[in-house]
Write a protein that holds these residues in place. Structure first.
Motif, short mmCIF file in Angstrom:
data_model
loop_
_atom_site.label_atom_id
_atom_site.label_comp_id
_atom_site.label_asym_id
_atom_site.label_seq_id
_atom_site.Cartn_x
_atom_site.Cartn_y
_atom_site.Cartn_z
N ASP A 61 10.37 23.08 19.05
CA ASP A 61 11.62 22.99 19.21
C ASP A 61 12.19 21.34 19.17
OD1 ASP A 61 10.64 22.34 21.50
OD2 ASP A 61 12.30 23.28 22.80
N ALA A 62 11.39 20.50 18.31
CA ALA A 62 11.51 19.18 18.20
C ALA A 62 12.92 19.01 17.82
CB ALA A 62 10.57 18.74 17.14
N PHE B 49 14.93 28.15 -2.63
CA PHE B 49 15.88 28.72 -1.76
C PHE B 49 15.60 27.75 -0.31
CE2 PHE B 49 17.75 31.31 1.93
CZ PHE B 49 18.76 31.56 1.45
N GLN B 50 14.61 27.78 0.07
CA GLN B 50 14.24 26.80 1.33
C GLN B 50 14.31 25.55 1.35
OE1 GLN B 50 10.37 28.86 2.51
NE2 GLN B 50 11.52 30.57 3.37
N GLY B 51 14.32 24.99 -0.03
CA GLY B 51 14.50 23.69 -0.16
C GLY B 51 13.19 22.99 0.00
N LEU B 52 11.90 23.63 -0.44
CA LEU B 52 10.72 23.20 -0.41
C LEU B 52 10.29 22.88 -1.97
CD1 LEU B 52 8.89 25.80 2.06
CD2 LEU B 52 9.56 23.41 2.46
N ARG C 38 0.81 -1.26 -0.23
CA ARG C 38 -0.04 0.10 0.13
C ARG C 38 0.95 1.15 -0.03
NH1 ARG C 38 -5.06 -1.22 3.33
NH2 ARG C 38 -5.13 0.93 4.12
N PRO C 39 0.77 2.01 -0.89
CA PRO C 39 1.36 3.32 -0.89
C PRO C 39 0.98 4.19 0.42
CG PRO C 39 -0.47 3.56 -2.55
CD PRO C 39 -0.31 2.26 -1.98
N ARG C 40 2.13 5.04 0.91
CA ARG C 40 1.92 5.87 2.13
C ARG C 40 2.03 7.28 1.75
NH1 ARG C 40 5.03 1.58 2.95
NH2 ARG C 40 6.68 2.76 2.55
N ILE C 41 0.99 8.11 2.31
CA ILE C 41 1.13 9.52 1.96
C ILE C 41 1.26 10.22 3.42
CG2 ILE C 41 -0.08 11.52 1.30
CD1 ILE C 41 -1.61 9.76 -0.53
N LEU C 42 2.34 11.14 3.43
CA LEU C 42 2.33 11.86 4.78
C LEU C 42 1.98 13.48 4.60
CD1 LEU C 42 3.63 12.56 7.30
CD2 LEU C 42 5.88 12.89 6.43
N PHE C 43 0.96 13.61 5.21
CA PHE C 43 0.63 15.23 5.22
C PHE C 43 1.32 15.84 6.32
CE2 PHE C 43 -3.03 13.19 3.05
CZ PHE C 43 -3.56 14.03 1.87
N VAL C 44 2.10 17.00 6.13
CA VAL C 44 2.59 17.85 7.19
C VAL C 44 1.92 19.18 7.29
CG1 VAL C 44 4.78 19.09 7.86
CG2 VAL C 44 4.99 16.87 6.50
N VAL C 45 1.14 19.22 8.36
CA VAL C 45 0.27 20.40 8.46
C VAL C 45 0.49 21.35 9.92
CG1 VAL C 45 -1.73 19.29 7.23
CG2 VAL C 45 -1.63 18.73 9.82
N GLU C 46 -0.15 22.28 10.04
CA GLU C 46 -0.06 22.97 11.25
C GLU C 46 -0.74 22.23 12.35
OE1 GLU C 46 1.23 25.68 14.23
OE2 GLU C 46 2.20 24.94 12.12
N ARG D 241 4.74 24.15 10.50
CA ARG D 241 5.90 24.74 11.36
C ARG D 241 6.92 23.86 10.91
NH1 ARG D 241 4.58 26.01 17.05
NH2 ARG D 241 3.06 27.37 16.32
N HIS D 242 6.87 22.67 10.76
CA HIS D 242 7.87 21.57 10.42
C HIS D 242 8.11 21.23 9.05
CE1 HIS D 242 8.09 21.43 14.86
NE2 HIS D 242 6.87 20.71 14.84
N ARG D 243 7.62 22.10 8.14
CA ARG D 243 7.67 21.64 6.69
C ARG D 243 9.07 21.72 6.05
NH1 ARG D 243 6.28 26.96 7.50
NH2 ARG D 243 7.30 28.53 6.22
N ARG D 244 9.99 22.59 6.60
CA ARG D 244 11.37 22.53 6.30
C ARG D 244 12.09 21.26 6.85
NH1 ARG D 244 13.41 28.86 6.40
NH2 ARG D 244 15.25 27.76 5.22
N ALA D 245 11.92 21.00 7.81
CA ALA D 245 12.63 19.89 8.65
C ALA D 245 12.10 18.66 7.97
CB ALA D 245 12.24 19.69 9.96
N VAL D 246 10.92 18.44 7.76
CA VAL D 246 10.46 17.17 6.90
C VAL D 246 10.99 17.15 5.43
CG1 VAL D 246 8.52 16.02 6.01
CG2 VAL D 246 8.51 17.04 8.48
#
Length: 351
Positions: free
Chosen positions: A54-55, A117-120, A2-10, A79-84
């Motif tokens: 501050d994870a 520039f932000q890697g997004l 099964r494919p896996r989708i990750l949503f990164v949200v606030e 908030r964690h979009r760039r880390a992911v």
């Protein structure tokens, strides 16, 4: 597999509930990562994993290695979009940016360069169509509207069969926020002499109980003095169908509203959606076919649009029936899954 989708949200917004349910039912696994949670959320299908502001990067790495997503969708305000995004780039996992800018909108070059520039990711997904279809969308944009929850007992709007008494108008929006324009609806019904003849339901969150106390108290005072008006604060998402079933019309008179999904959800119950042209969800409605638009900046516009529906039961029934058909068809779970499968395939994920 099964494919896996990750949503990164606030946070886990209510419109994610039916989306995650539909994908899971279609054997597509979904995970949601966020940084906060709201009082009205429903985590019965997917419980979001919350990371503090501050994870430790190691916590993200461990969670990533355990999940191994095939596709990542990054909310622009998460908030964690760039880390992911760093983890996705390192593993070669395809990513899409998710925002509420219209599909029919030309994204400025500066914004795209900033994301790079932000890697997004430069490719973006949006549930907002936009009302100006003459604007060609960017080749990197995809329109995927959120699905609405199926209502097995839904029927087209008809005041005589719904409640046997007065026509019921529902307005769902943050009770503490002035730009939601609750007072505009109240005043419009009063001006028509409909107070006491039409029932008005105001539903929404109250926000910070200290910071927003004055705004909420003002609405509570009006509701307590006028029995035709009901105030429903902090209604859990799973209880919203009770209000949709009571309502004949669901109006969103907000300004500067990125999406505003409640009137769209109400369509699954045969309700007539009336949506501000300054709301992103206005694109879900074809004016005069399956609902109505209203330009709330025009004096008397809210009064006029409500009068047109309140005085014409046949119009309410026709628009309610078309709204229900839209909810069951183009905004149904099956159509949403088809769109998401296409996004997975475009991203190189086997489905």
């Amino acid at each position: 597999m099964r494919p896996r989708i990750l949503f990164v949200v606030e946070r886990f917004h209510t419109n994610l509930w039916e989306a995650t349910r539909a994908l899971n039912a279609a054997e597509i696994d979904v995970a949601v990562w966020g940084s906060g949670s709201g009082k009205t959320e429903d985590h019965s299908v997917v419980a979001p994993r919350l990371f503090p502001q501050d994870a430790d990067p190691g916590a993200f790495r461990a969670a990533w290695d355990a999940l191994k997503p095939d596709l990542v969708i990054l909310r622009n305000v998460a908030r964690h979009r760039r880390a992911v995004a760093r983890l996705a780039r390192a593993s070669g996992t395809p990513m899409w940016f998710y925002d509420l800018n219209p599909y029919h909108w030309r994204e400025p070059l500066k914004r795209r360069l900033t994301r790079r520039f932000q890697g997004l990711p430069l490719r973006r997904v949006t549930p907002v169509l936009g009302l100006d279809a003459t604007i060609p969308p960017s080749r990197d944009a995809r329109y995927i509207p959120w699905p609405v929850m199926a209502a097995p007992d839904a029927a087209p709007c008809d005041a005589d069969t719904r409640n046997g008494r007065e026509v019921t108008v529902l307005c769902v929006a943050k009770l503490h926020n002035p730009r939601k324009n609750h007072g505009m609806v109240i005043d419009a019904l009063r001006a028509q002499g409909r107070a006491g003849k039409v029932r008005l339901l105001l539903a929404g969150t109250i926000g910070d109980p200290v910071q927003h106390a004055a705004q909420v108290a003002a609405l509570q005072e009006v509701a307590s003095a006028e029995p035709w008006l009901e105030l429903h604060a902090n209604v859990p998402f799973k209880q919203m169908p009770e209000l949709y079933r009571r309502a004949d019309i669901c109006i969103l008179p907000s300004v500067r509203e990125p999406l505003g999904f409640a009137p769209v959800e109400s369509m699954a119950y045969g309700c007539v959606p009336v949506i501000s042209t300054d709301a992103g969800s206005a694109g879900y409605v074809r004016h005069g076919e399956n609902g109505l638009h209203v330009d709330v900046t025009r004096p008397g516009a809210v009064e006029d649009v409500l009068a047109s529906l309140l005085d014409d039961a046949a119009l309410r029934h026709r628009l309610g029936a078309a709204a229900l058909a839209t909810a069951q068809g183009d905004l149904g779970a099956e159509r949403f899954v088809t769109r998401m499968r296409a996004l997975l395939q475009e991203s190189g994920v086997t489905v």
